[in-house]
Design a protein around this motif. Structure first.
Motif, mmCIF file in Angstrom:
data_model
loop_
_atom_site.group_PDB
_atom_site.id
_atom_site.type_symbol
_atom_site.label_atom_id
_atom_site.label_comp_id
_atom_site.label_asym_id
_atom_site.label_seq_id
_atom_site.Cartn_x
_atom_site.Cartn_y
_atom_site.Cartn_z
ATOM 1 N N THR A 381 0.865 -1.115 0.019
ATOM 2 C CA THR A 381 -0.079 0.149 -0.044
ATOM 3 C C THR A 381 1.014 1.135 0.054
ATOM 4 N N LEU A 382 0.465 2.117 -0.977
ATOM 5 C CA LEU A 382 1.354 3.395 -0.836
ATOM 6 C C LEU A 382 0.379 4.528 -0.593
ATOM 7 N N ARG A 383 0.580 5.479 0.058
ATOM 8 C CA ARG A 383 -0.023 6.650 0.105
ATOM 9 C C ARG A 383 0.693 8.031 -0.322
ATOM 10 N N LYS A 384 0.266 8.734 -1.180
ATOM 11 C CA LYS A 384 0.983 10.101 -1.811
ATOM 12 C C LYS A 384 0.859 11.023 -0.646
ATOM 13 N N SER A 385 1.780 11.017 0.244
ATOM 14 C CA SER A 385 1.774 12.071 1.421
ATOM 15 C C SER A 385 2.503 13.270 0.900
ATOM 16 N N GLY A 386 3.591 13.372 0.085
ATOM 17 C CA GLY A 386 4.231 14.637 -0.407
ATOM 18 C C GLY A 386 5.402 14.929 0.581
ATOM 19 N N THR A 387 5.493 14.006 1.574
ATOM 20 C CA THR A 387 6.430 14.284 2.678
ATOM 21 C C THR A 387 7.800 14.134 2.117
ATOM 22 N N ARG A 388 8.667 14.989 2.900
ATOM 23 C CA ARG A 388 10.097 14.669 2.472
ATOM 24 C C ARG A 388 10.655 13.850 3.367
ATOM 25 N N HIS A 389 9.932 13.277 4.350
ATOM 26 C CA HIS A 389 10.470 12.062 5.295
ATOM 27 C C HIS A 389 9.559 11.173 5.186
ATOM 28 N N PRO A 390 9.372 10.351 4.340
ATOM 29 C CA PRO A 390 8.325 9.320 4.233
ATOM 30 C C PRO A 390 8.567 8.223 5.107
ATOM 31 N N SER A 391 7.488 7.829 5.594
ATOM 32 C CA SER A 391 7.300 6.363 6.329
ATOM 33 C C SER A 391 7.329 5.074 5.794
ATOM 34 N N VAL A 392 8.314 4.427 5.540
ATOM 35 C CA VAL A 392 8.212 3.070 4.789
ATOM 36 C C VAL A 392 8.369 1.754 5.979
ATOM 37 N N THR A 393 7.284 1.138 5.777
ATOM 38 C CA THR A 393 7.526 0.003 6.794
ATOM 39 C C THR A 393 7.355 -1.386 5.883
ATOM 40 N N ALA A 394 8.159 -2.328 5.908
ATOM 41 C CA ALA A 394 8.160 -3.401 5.612
ATOM 42 C C ALA A 394 8.366 -4.483 6.520
ATOM 43 N N GLU A 395 7.313 -5.372 6.751
ATOM 44 C CA GLU A 395 7.414 -6.471 7.705
ATOM 45 C C GLU A 395 6.779 -7.737 7.337
ATOM 46 N N GLU A 396 6.947 -8.821 7.915
ATOM 47 C CA GLU A 396 6.676 -10.156 7.634
ATOM 48 C C GLU A 396 5.499 -10.137 8.887
ATOM 49 N N TRP A 397 4.448 -10.720 8.447
ATOM 50 C CA TRP A 397 3.177 -10.920 8.942
ATOM 51 C C TRP A 397 2.347 -12.165 8.385
ATOM 52 N N PRO A 398 2.966 -13.398 8.966
ATOM 53 C CA PRO A 398 2.110 -14.639 8.490
ATOM 54 C C PRO A 398 0.901 -15.070 9.034
#
Length: 526
Positions: A381-398
């Motif tokens: 899921t992406l959200r176009k926030s326009g921020t210079r400090h984006p939050s990118v979370t990649a996690e494993e959740w089985p």
């Protein structure tokens, strides 16, 4: 599978009324078939449903025609459907010489369905119907190539359009459902995502490389009583280049990581035609150009695990500038498992063993050449926030989750906004509440005075669990929105005989984690 498809003509509302009158709905199917046979249909197994539909009622007739793809005597069909169902192409004449004529009671005047129609439960009690190619929604474990014999005039397997399945419902469940102006369903297939978007979007554009998919999407929307979509033929974003951005982009793309077959064969519904996971990467990288500010792009994807490289870092590098991202890996398969899964999906395990072995070897050869050690399955899921400090979370959740998760996805990004804007002073000035249905578990040796550790566990949404110390457990337990975090920490310090300044210094990190994972919800500042 016939190349001809039904016409969504003026008689279509009468067909929909006939379905409703007969109970050809999810609730009606469950009542007729019973839970075991209904569940078996979801696993693409038909024998229990065949046994449950040996009667001659209207609902049994419709299930046999459109779900089980069995011929029925024409008089039975006329009792269940409008007369113009045959004229509009929903049914075809089925002669006694056909192999399946025995299912029609030996009658030479029988009819069979030209498409698969699956009742589908929409939001707030809506009854929908998903139209797809014969043999592509139910039909046992034979693989997609068994659909080739479902009709007389066949079209290539590469043009097959599948009905609703587990991937479709997963994507529908995680999609953010808020009123929006414009939605793009990229790679629409049989129109499941376009149908889901119709109640909360002013306009829906649906694209697909396969023109047959667009025709079936049109039928799905019309039969379900949904507004028409703007249907565009083309690959990826090509059909909408240069147009106004979208508030929501959804895609269940052809994400399978497969080698190009020696004979050039390709299943359009699953094989994107690009090397490795390039199709998913391209979709992610180009999405920002087509998203409005604050808009979401949500898709299912497969990605390679490459030897010597962290998959999280690799996928984070796909995220375009100015976008926050949440990437969830639900499963990982080794290369052998993955090859077997999709060879069986194509029905190759039922063919020539030598051909199967050669194709299996081709998959493994391509994986080895690219340094691929496994394949991950999940959501992006992406959200176009326009921020210079984006939050990118990649996690494993089985672990098991509670669908629908669209509200949780939206809340995830809202919590990221809050944490990005709040320094420690602002955090301590904020009032929090404990999320609904959070339970506390204390774990330790029997008879011990104090637990070895405490776990907070969610019973909704992602169903996360996190370990906390005594301060964290006490803090979460008294968060009811009445006091700011700092005052609660001061009270805990006094109770434990600790230095309040030191506790204020070290506690914000724990609060941030509980907010990030959705255990605590900010409700306002002091």
């Amino acid at each position: 599978m016939s190349d001809r498809l039904p016409t969504p003509g003026p008689a279509l509302p009468r067909l929909r009324d006939a379905f409703l009158d007969a109970g050809f709905t999810p609730d009606g199917l469950l009542e007729l078939l019973g839970a075991p046979a209904y569940a078996a249909l979801a696993r693409n197994e038909t024998v229990p449903a065949l046994r449950a539909t040996r009667g001659s009622g209207r609902l049994e007739t419709l299930v046999r025609l459109f779900l089980l793809q069995r011929p029925v005597p024409r008089e039975r069909a006329r009792a269940a459907l409008p007369d113009d169902a045959l004229a509009d192409g929903w049914l075809r004449r089925h002669t006694a010489s056909d192999a399946e004529a025995g299912d029609a009671g030996g009658s030479g005047d029988a009819v069979s369905a030209t498409v698969d129609i699956r009742p589908y439960a929409g939001p707030e009690g809506l009854n929908w119907w998903i139209v797809s190619d014969l043999g592509c929604a139910v039909g046992g474990a034979g693989g997609i190539r068994t659909a080739e014999g479902a009709g007389t005039d066949t079209v290539g397997l590469s043009r097959l359009v599948l009905g609703v399945g587990g991937a479709s419902t997963t994507l529908a469940g995680i999609t953010v459902r808020t009123p929006v102006a414009r939605v793009l369903d990229l790679g629409t297939g049989s129109g499941v995502q376009a149908l889901h978007a119709s109640p909360h979007a002013e306009s829906v554009t649906a694209t697909d490389l396969n023109p047959r998919a667009l025709r079936l999407t049109r039928l799905t929307l019309a039969l379900s009583g949904a507004p028409e979509a703007d249907l565009r033929e083309g690959s990826l974003f090509e059909p909408v280049e240069g147009e106004a951005p979208y508030d929501l982009i959804v895609s269940n793309p052809p994400f399978v990581i497969s080698p190009r077959a020696a004979d050039g064969a390709r299943l359009t519904y699953r094989d994107g035609g690009m090397g490795g996971d390039d199709l998913c990467r391209t979709l992610v990288e180009r999405s920002a150009t087509h998203l409005a500010d604050g808009g979401y792009c949500q898709l299912l994807a497969n990605w390679r695990h490459i030897e010597g490289r962290d998959w999280r870092e690799r996928l984070a590098s796909w995220v375009p500038e100015g976008c926050d991202a949440w990437i969830v890996q639900r499963e990982v398969q080794d290369t052998a498992q993955y090859a077997e899964l999709w060879l069986r999906d194509a029905g190759e395990h039922l063919g020539d063993p030598a051909v199967y072995a050669a194709h299996y070897d081709a998959w493994l050869e391509e994986f080895e050449a690219g340094g691929t050690t496994g394949v991950g399955f999940g959501w992006i899921t992406l959200r176009k926030s326009g921020t210079r400090h984006p939050s990118v979370t990649a996690e494993e959740w089985p672990h098991p989750v509670e669908q629908p998760l669209g509200g949780e996805v939206r809340a995830h990004f809202e919590r990221r906004d809050f944490l990005r804007a709040a320094d420690d002073a602002a955090l301590l000035a904020t009032r929090f509440v404990l999320a609904d249905e959070v339970a506390q578990e204390q774990i330790g040796r029997p008879g011990a005075d104090d637990p070895e550790y405490v776990v907070l566990r969610q019973n909704r949404g992602m169903r996360r669990a996190t370990r906390v110390d005594t301060v964290g457990a006490g803090f979460a337990g008294v968060c009811d929105g009445s006091l700011p975090a700092g005052r609660i920490i001061d009270a805990i310090a006094q109770l434990l005989g600790e230095d309040p300044v030191g506790l204020r210094d070290r506690t914000p990190e724990s609060i941030r984690l509980l907010v990030e994972q959705g255990f605590l919800l900010p409700v306002g500042e002091e």
